[in-house]
Design a protein around this motif. Sequence first.
Motif, PDB file in Angstrom:
ATOM      1  N   ARG A  19       0.756  -1.220  -0.032  1.00 16.11           N
ATOM      2  CA  ARG A  19      -0.125   0.159  -0.241  1.00 16.11           C
ATOM      3  C   ARG A  19       0.843   1.006   0.016  1.00 16.11           C
ATOM      4  O   ARG A  19       0.454   2.172  -0.436  1.00 16.11           O
ATOM      5  N   ASP A  33       1.027   6.324  -1.649  1.00 16.75           N
ATOM      6  CA  ASP A  33       0.098   5.576  -0.987  1.00 16.75           C
ATOM      7  C   ASP A  33      -0.662   5.049  -2.073  1.00 16.75           C
ATOM      8  O   ASP A  33      -1.562   5.804  -2.734  1.00 16.75           O
ATOM      9  N   GLN A  35      -3.462   3.276  -2.213  1.00 20.70           N
ATOM     10  CA  GLN A  35      -4.972   3.103  -1.884  1.00 20.70           C
ATOM     11  C   GLN A  35      -5.259   4.427  -2.019  1.00 20.70           C
ATOM     12  O   GLN A  35      -6.462   4.813  -2.872  1.00 20.70           O
ATOM     13  N   THR A  36      -4.813   5.659  -1.713  1.00 18.00           N
ATOM     14  CA  THR A  36      -5.326   7.004  -1.908  1.00 18.00           C
ATOM     15  C   THR A  36      -4.704   7.715  -2.952  1.00 18.00           C
ATOM     16  O   THR A  36      -5.271   8.910  -3.369  1.00 18.00           O
TER      17      THR A  36
END
Length: 332
Positions: A19, A33, A35-36
Amino acid sequence: MTLCTLSYAQENVMTGNNREETVRIDGLLYYLDRQTHTAMIANGNQWQGELDIPEQLTYEGNTYGVTKMEWLAFSSCSTLTKVRIPKTINSIEHYADHEACKNPFSGCTSLEAIEVDDENAWMCSVDGVLFSKDKTQLYSYPAGARRNAYSIPEGVTWIGGRAFAQNTYLTSVEMPNSVTHMCFGTFSGCKNLRSVRLSERLSSISARTFENCSSMLFLDIPASVGEFQESVFRWSAIKNLVVRGTFPSGLRTDTFYFMDNEATAYVQQSEIEKFKSLFPGTVLPLETYSSIVGNQKPKSVSNSSAYDLQGRRIDSPAARGVYIQNGRKVVK
């Protein structure tokens, strides 16, 4: 121009699930990151000359918005001269206490100015100094800014850790009474700083605030201050310290570490014994210091203002003995 090659190079994987990872892109080190799809400028960057921090970057076909910086992102980068922060950055991350230090440029001794995009909703720049958007918090005064004097703007209430640290051009700083809190090491390493006017609403002086202030001979601590933290005056050159407040919780044993043993502290009568047990130099009653101007020595007091070594007034100092008169030790 960067000191690093302008190429993509993955450094290491931060978490097992991929991640978050650390990569170097166009010379800057980031945490990504996945995920974001956001990126944070990581600690330990070096840069030569001027830097425009990008709003976004592309890595392995994915786009990441640059939204954060770590608090030591460019620490001690002596070749960075100017930096421009984009509108996308909305946070400076500190590893322990997120309010302790918002200065990612601490020790950047060639950095003369910090600029911020006008559309940034979280921070702004005033005369090259980094503030919160509402100008109540001062994050970073560039260590290479060449002013001799600086007046912190009225309305600032909070000064971040090491905000002024290692600036060797400043000789005087004026602080408005709106300031209620300074974090650690505010003026640490300001070797030419001679005069600081402190806010009369400060309740505490944080750790290492005046560490290595080797030109500061005089300091007046306002009556509002009732606490000194660790090594406040370590390796400072202070000869005359005027302390107007009281310390109901006592003094730390490490507050005056490595302070000159020829220094004199002028304190409230109720605090004399507390200071004598820890202060390395001479401790005298505050009333012996009649008035203070700038960075000067104490003005002369009346010849009748003599005190024994326990701080008790001597009405007639003509007798033989050892006592303090006009701020000096007298032996007869």
